[in-house]
Scaffold this motif. Structure first.
Motif, PDB file in Angstrom:
ATOM      1  N   GLY A   1      -0.734 -11.557   3.520  1.00  0.00           N
ATOM      2  CA  GLY A   1      -2.043 -11.302   2.946  1.00  0.00           C
ATOM      3  C   GLY A   1      -2.816 -10.174   3.576  1.00  0.00           C
ATOM      4  N   GLY A   2      -2.122  -9.212   4.141  1.00  0.00           N
ATOM      5  CA  GLY A   2      -2.797  -8.049   4.696  1.00  0.00           C
ATOM      6  C   GLY A   2      -3.106  -8.135   6.172  1.00  0.00           C
ATOM      7  N   ASN A   3      -2.666  -9.198   6.832  1.00  0.00           N
ATOM      8  CA  ASN A   3      -2.904  -9.306   8.279  1.00  0.00           C
ATOM      9  C   ASN A   3      -2.029  -8.334   9.066  1.00  0.00           C
ATOM     10  OD1 ASN A   3      -4.885 -11.378   8.194  1.00  0.00           O
ATOM     11  ND2 ASN A   3      -3.269 -12.877   7.817  1.00  0.00           N
ATOM     12  N   SER A   4      -0.832  -8.076   8.584  1.00  0.00           N
ATOM     13  CA  SER A   4       0.085  -7.149   9.253  1.00  0.00           C
ATOM     14  C   SER A   4       0.912  -6.428   8.200  1.00  0.00           C
ATOM     15  CB  SER A   4       0.985  -7.891  10.237  1.00  0.00           C
ATOM     16  OG  SER A   4       1.801  -8.834   9.557  1.00  0.00           O
ATOM     17  N   PHE A   5       1.417  -5.243   8.570  1.00  0.00           N
ATOM     18  CA  PHE A   5       2.183  -4.424   7.637  1.00  0.00           C
ATOM     19  C   PHE A   5       3.402  -3.828   8.326  1.00  0.00           C
ATOM     20  CE2 PHE A   5      -1.890  -4.505   5.554  1.00  0.00           C
ATOM     21  CZ  PHE A   5      -1.600  -4.426   4.201  1.00  0.00           C
ATOM     22  N   SER A   6       4.447  -3.621   7.537  1.00  0.00           N
ATOM     23  CA  SER A   6       5.612  -2.845   7.967  1.00  0.00           C
ATOM     24  C   SER A   6       6.018  -1.958   6.799  1.00  0.00           C
ATOM     25  CB  SER A   6       6.767  -3.757   8.383  1.00  0.00           C
ATOM     26  OG  SER A   6       7.176  -4.576   7.296  1.00  0.00           O
ATOM     27  N   ALA A   7       6.746  -0.892   7.066  1.00  0.00           N
ATOM     28  CA  ALA A   7       7.155   0.043   6.023  1.00  0.00           C
ATOM     29  C   ALA A   7       8.496  -0.357   5.416  1.00  0.00           C
ATOM     30  CB  ALA A   7       7.251   1.455   6.588  1.00  0.00           C
ATOM     31  N   THR A   8       8.634  -0.116   4.104  1.00  0.00           N
ATOM     32  CA  THR A   8       9.960  -0.290   3.484  1.00  0.00           C
ATOM     33  C   THR A   8      10.989   0.538   4.237  1.00  0.00           C
ATOM     34  OG1 THR A   8       8.982  -0.662   1.307  1.00  0.00           O
ATOM     35  CG2 THR A   8      11.278   0.022   1.361  1.00  0.00           C
ATOM     36  N   ASN A   9      10.665   1.786   4.470  1.00  0.00           N
ATOM     37  CA  ASN A   9      11.445   2.672   5.339  1.00  0.00           C
ATOM     38  C   ASN A   9      10.551   3.841   5.704  1.00  0.00           C
ATOM     39  OD1 ASN A   9      12.567   3.345   2.279  1.00  0.00           O
ATOM     40  ND2 ASN A   9      12.208   5.217   3.451  1.00  0.00           N
TER      41      ASN A   9
ATOM     42  N   ILE B   1       0.859  -1.184   0.000  1.00  0.00           N
ATOM     43  CA  ILE B   1       0.000   0.000   0.000  1.00  0.00           C
ATOM     44  C   ILE B   1       0.891   1.229   0.000  1.00  0.00           C
ATOM     45  CG2 ILE B   1      -1.732   1.337   1.272  1.00  0.00           C
ATOM     46  CD1 ILE B   1      -2.792  -1.279   2.405  1.00  0.00           C
ATOM     47  N   GLY B   2       0.749   2.065  -1.005  1.00  0.00           N
ATOM     48  CA  GLY B   2       1.537   3.282  -1.110  1.00  0.00           C
ATOM     49  C   GLY B   2       0.826   4.450  -0.470  1.00  0.00           C
ATOM     50  N   GLY B   3       1.497   5.111   0.453  1.00  0.00           N
ATOM     51  CA  GLY B   3       1.002   6.322   1.090  1.00  0.00           C
ATOM     52  C   GLY B   3       2.180   7.235   1.326  1.00  0.00           C
ATOM     53  N   VAL B   4       2.199   7.954   2.439  1.00  0.00           N
ATOM     54  CA  VAL B   4       3.391   8.722   2.790  1.00  0.00           C
ATOM     55  C   VAL B   4       4.588   7.780   2.834  1.00  0.00           C
ATOM     56  CG1 VAL B   4       4.486  10.137   4.545  1.00  0.00           C
ATOM     57  CG2 VAL B   4       2.066  10.433   4.053  1.00  0.00           C
ATOM     58  N   ASN B   5       4.439   6.611   3.482  1.00  0.00           N
ATOM     59  CA  ASN B   5       5.392   5.518   3.384  1.00  0.00           C
ATOM     60  C   ASN B   5       4.830   4.452   2.461  1.00  0.00           C
ATOM     61  OD1 ASN B   5       7.162   6.695   5.274  1.00  0.00           O
ATOM     62  ND2 ASN B   5       6.117   5.721   6.992  1.00  0.00           N
ATOM     63  N   CYS B   6       5.667   3.523   2.055  1.00  0.00           N
ATOM     64  CA  CYS B   6       5.211   2.351   1.311  1.00  0.00           C
ATOM     65  C   CYS B   6       5.126   1.191   2.299  1.00  0.00           C
ATOM     66  CB  CYS B   6       6.176   2.010   0.175  1.00  0.00           C
ATOM     67  SG  CYS B   6       5.589   0.668  -0.877  1.00  0.00           S
ATOM     68  N   TRP B   7       3.906   0.639   2.480  1.00  0.00           N
ATOM     69  CA  TRP B   7       3.649  -0.377   3.487  1.00  0.00           C
ATOM     70  C   TRP B   7       3.605  -1.756   2.852  1.00  0.00           C
ATOM     71  CZ3 TRP B   7       3.808   1.063   8.469  1.00  0.00           C
ATOM     72  CH2 TRP B   7       3.687   2.433   8.741  1.00  0.00           C
ATOM     73  N   LEU B   8       4.211  -2.737   3.530  1.00  0.00           N
ATOM     74  CA  LEU B   8       4.378  -4.078   2.989  1.00  0.00           C
ATOM     75  C   LEU B   8       3.734  -5.104   3.903  1.00  0.00           C
ATOM     76  CD1 LEU B   8       8.245  -3.802   2.400  1.00  0.00           C
ATOM     77  CD2 LEU B   8       6.423  -2.955   0.900  1.00  0.00           C
ATOM     78  N   SER B   9       3.064  -6.079   3.287  1.00  0.00           N
ATOM     79  CA  SER B   9       2.527  -7.219   4.018  1.00  0.00           C
ATOM     80  C   SER B   9       2.982  -8.499   3.337  1.00  0.00           C
ATOM     81  CB  SER B   9       0.997  -7.173   4.059  1.00  0.00           C
ATOM     82  OG  SER B   9       0.474  -8.336   4.674  1.00  0.00           O
ATOM     83  N   THR B  10       3.429  -9.457   4.120  1.00  0.00           N
ATOM     84  CA  THR B  10       3.811 -10.770   3.583  1.00  0.00           C
ATOM     85  C   THR B  10       2.845 -11.853   4.029  1.00  0.00           C
ATOM     86  OG1 THR B  10       5.311 -11.138   5.451  1.00  0.00           O
ATOM     87  CG2 THR B  10       6.256 -10.154   3.453  1.00  0.00           C
TER      88      THR B  10
END
Length: 531
Positions: free
Chosen positions: A178-186, A167-176
Motif C-alpha cells: 500500500g505504498g509503505n515501501s517500493f522496489s523497481a521491476t528492474n 509508479i512509473g518514472g525512469v524505472n517502474c516502482w512497485l509496492s505490495t
C-alpha cells in the motif's frame, strides 16, 4: 490555441461514458479554465460537465480523474486535494472528502480499485502518497516517494489487490504494502542486455486488465514500446520486439548502392538497421544500440556512416555488416543543440563535420571529426570561426554543394545564414535575410542543388514566416516558397534526381513542391505518418 487534454477515461457504466479533463483558454481574461466533458455515445458528441474558472487552481496539474474499468461506473475527480464522485449516468458532482496535505501543493494524481463493494483510493500530491479505504471520505498519509509519476497514467493501483501500487518514472516502482515501501521491476540499465524481458526507461503508462478467465495482467507503456506483465509487474515481456511498430524516427538513410538497406535513428529506440526490402510492408529493423540517434550522413553511399547521439558522434566503418562503432564524446563547454547537426566530408568518408558549441566558454564552431583506422579512434579539430556572433545562436544545419564542395553553408538557430566558397576558410553572413529558425533541439535543413551550382533550398520553423526558401545565387537573396504549405515546421528536405520535386518532412506530414509551379502538395493521403 492554448490548452489541451490532460486525461481521458472510459467508465464501466451502461453507455461506457467517456470523460475528458481539459485545459481551455479564456481569451478575454487571458487565463486557463479547467473543464470536464463527457460523452455517452462513444465520443461522437461531448457535453460539458463542469468548468473550474477560479485562477488559484487553474492548471491541470492539480486535477485528476479515475474510474474502475470493471467497477460500478462511478467516476472520481481530484481537484486541489478535494475528492468528488459522480455516480454512473449522473451529472452531479458530490464532494466526498479532502486530503490534508503536509506541504505546498504540487502535481496531483489519483488511482484506486473497487473490490467487494468497497472503493479504495490513492492520491499523490507532489511526492507524498495518501490512502483512503472509504471512497475518499477520509485520508491517511502513507509515505514520501522520491519522485512524482511521469504522467496521469503512471500512478496506478492493481485492479484486484488494493495493496499493489505502481509508479512509473525512469524505472517502474512497485509496492505490495500500500505504498509503505517500493522496489523497481528492474533498473533501466538492465534493458540493454535483455530488452525482451526488461523494462525500458521512462515509463509513462501503467494499466491493469483482465483476461478471458478474469485473471489480472498489466500493460506498461514507455519509451521502449509496450510491455505485458503479470499482475504485480514483477515480470514483463516486450511486445515491441517484433511486429509492433513502436518507433518514432528522427532520421533515415538509404544505402545508395543497395536500396534494400536502410538505417534509422529513433527516439529512445536507438540506431536501427534494415537489411532487406519488405515489398511495401513496414521494414524489419534491428536495434543495434538503444538511445536517441539522428542526422545520419555518409559520403561513400552508405558503406560507412556517421550519426549523432546527444552527447557524442558515432562512426560505423562497415555499417551493413558490423555493429562495431567508434564514438567521439563532445567536449563542448558551450553546448551545441541536443542533436548536433552533422555533415559528411565530401572528400573522405572517414571525416565528418559536427556543428558544435565550443571547447572554450563561448561560441558555436564547426568541429572536424576523423576516424583513424590505425588507432581505432575518432580525433577532432575545432575551427576558429564563431557562427554565434551577433546573437545568432548555435549551428542548426551544415551542408556543402555536391557540384563544388568548396561551396559550403551554415544555418544558425536564430536565423543566420552563412556561405563559403573556399571550403570554409572564410565565411560570409547574409545580413539582409533572416532564415527560418530550426527545431529547438534538432535544427534545420540546407539542401544544395545537384544540378545548378549556387542553387539551394533551406527549411525550418514556419509559423510566423514561410518554412521553406530557395536561393538561385548562392544565398545572396532568397525567395519564399509558401504556396500550398500550411504554417508548420519543415524538418528536412530532399529532391528527386531531376529536382522537379522537392520533398519536405513536416510536423503536419509529407509535402512535395513542384519546382515548375512553386506549389506544395500534400502527400500523406490517409495512411502516411502525420509528422
Amino acid at each position: 490555441r492554448y490548452g489541451g487534454c490532460a486525461k481521458g477515461i472510459m467508465t464501466n457504466d451502461t453507455t461506457h461514458t467517456i470523460f475528458l479533463l481539459l485545459e481551455e483558454w479564456d481569451y478575454t481574461n487571458w487565463k486557463s479554465i479547467i473543464s470536464v466533458y463527457y460523452s455517452r455515445d462513444k465520443g461522437l458528441n461531448f457535453s460539458k460537465l463542469r468548468s473550474f474558472p477560479d485562477p488559484a487552481f487553474s492548471w491541470t496539474d492539480h486535477y485528476d480523474l479515475w474510474s474502475s474499468y470493471y467497477g460500478t461506473g462511478t467516476t472520481y475527480l481530484l481537484r486541489d486535494s478535494n475528492v468528488y464522485s459522480l455516480a454512473a449516468g449522473d451529472t452531479n458532482l458530490v464532494k466526498n472528502g479532502t486530503i490534508a496535505w503536509k506541504k505546498d501543493r504540487g502535481s496531483e494524481f489519483l488511482t484506486g480499485t473497487e473490490l467487494k463493494g468497497k472503493t479504495y483510493l490513492y492520491s499523490m500530491i507532489d511526492t507524498l502518497i495518501y490512502y483512503s479505504a472509504d471512497a475518499g471520505k477520509t485520508w491517511k498519509y502513507k509515505n514520501y516517494f522520491h519522485t512524482t509519476p511521469y504522467t496521469k497514467w503512471s500512478f496506478h493501483c492493481s485492479d484486484q489487490n488494493a495493496s499493489d501500487l505502481q509508479i512509473g518514472g525512469v524505472n517502474c516502482w512497485l509496492s505490495t504494502d500500500g505504498g509503505n515501501s517500493f522496489s523497481a521491476t528492474n533498473d533501466w540499465s538492465d534493458y540493454y542486455n535483455a530488452p525482451d524481458v526488461k523494462l525500458h526507461a521512462d515509463n509513462h503508462c501503467v494499466l491493469s486488465f483482465r483476461d478471458a478467465k478474469g485473471a489480472e495482467y498489466s500493460m506498461v507503456g514507455n519509451d521502449g514500446g509496450l510491455y505485458r506483465g503479470n499482475a504485480g509487474i514483477t515480470s514483463v515481456t516486450n511486445l515491441g520486439v517484433s511486429g509492433l511498430d513502436v518507433s518514432m524516427y528522427y532520421t533515415v538513410y538509404t544505402n545508395r548502392n543497395n536500396t534494400g538497406i536502410c538505417y534509422a535513428g529513433a527516439q529512445d529506440q536507438g540506431f536501427q538497421r534494415a537489411l532487406a526490402d519488405t515489398a511495401g510492408k513496414a521494414l524489419d529493423f534491428d536495434q543495434l544500440i538503444s538511445g536517441d540517434y539522428g542526422h545520419i550522413v555518409s559520403s561513400d553511399g552508405g558503406k560507412s556512416l556517421w550519426t549523432v547521439y546527444p552527447t557524442f558522434a558515432d562512426y560505423y566503418p562497415d555499417a551493413a555488416n558490423s555493429k562495431k562503432e567508434y564514438a567521439w564524446y563532445y567536449n563542448f563547454k558551450n553546448a551545441a543543440l541536443w542533436m548536433a547537426p552533422l555533415m559528411a566530408d565530401p572528400y573522405d568518408p572517414t571525416i565528418a563535420w559536427v556543428g558544435g558549441g565550443s571547447s572554450s566558454s563561448t561560441g558555436a564552431h564547426l568541429v572536424q571529426l576523423t576516424y583513424v583506422a590505425s588507432t581505432k579512434q575518432v580525433t577532432s579539430a575545432e575551427d576558429t570561426f564563431d557562427f554565434s556572433r551577433n546573437n545568432l545562436g548555435q549551428i542548426s544545419a551544415i551542408a556543402c554543394s555536391p557540384i563544388n564542395s568548396d561551396y559550403r553553408y551554415v544555418l544558425t538557430e536564430n536565423g543566420g545564414f552563412y556561405n563559403s566558397t573556399d571550403a570554409g576558410q572564410t565565411w560570409t553572413l547574409n545580413k539582409s535575410f533572416t532564415a527560418p529558425a530550426g527545431h529547438y533541439f534538432y535544427g534545420s535543413c540546407i539542401l544544395p542543388s545537384t544540378r545548378k551550382l549556387g542553387e539551394l533550398w533551406i527549411s525550418g520553423s514556419g509559423y510566423s514566416n514561410p518554412a521553406v526558401y530557395v536561393s538561385q545565387n548562392n544565398g545572396k537573396t532568397f525567395k519564399s516558397l509558401a504556396t500550398g504549405m500550411p504554417s508548420t515546421l519543415a524538418f528536412q528536405l530532399v529532391a528527386d534526381t531531376n529536382e522537379k520535386f522537392i520533398y519536405a518532412a513536416t510536423e503536419l506530414g509529407p509535402y512535395a513542391l513542384n519546382t515548375q509551379e512553386d506549389i506544395w502538395y500534400y502527400l500523406g493521403g490517409t495512411s502516411a505518418p502525420d509528422q
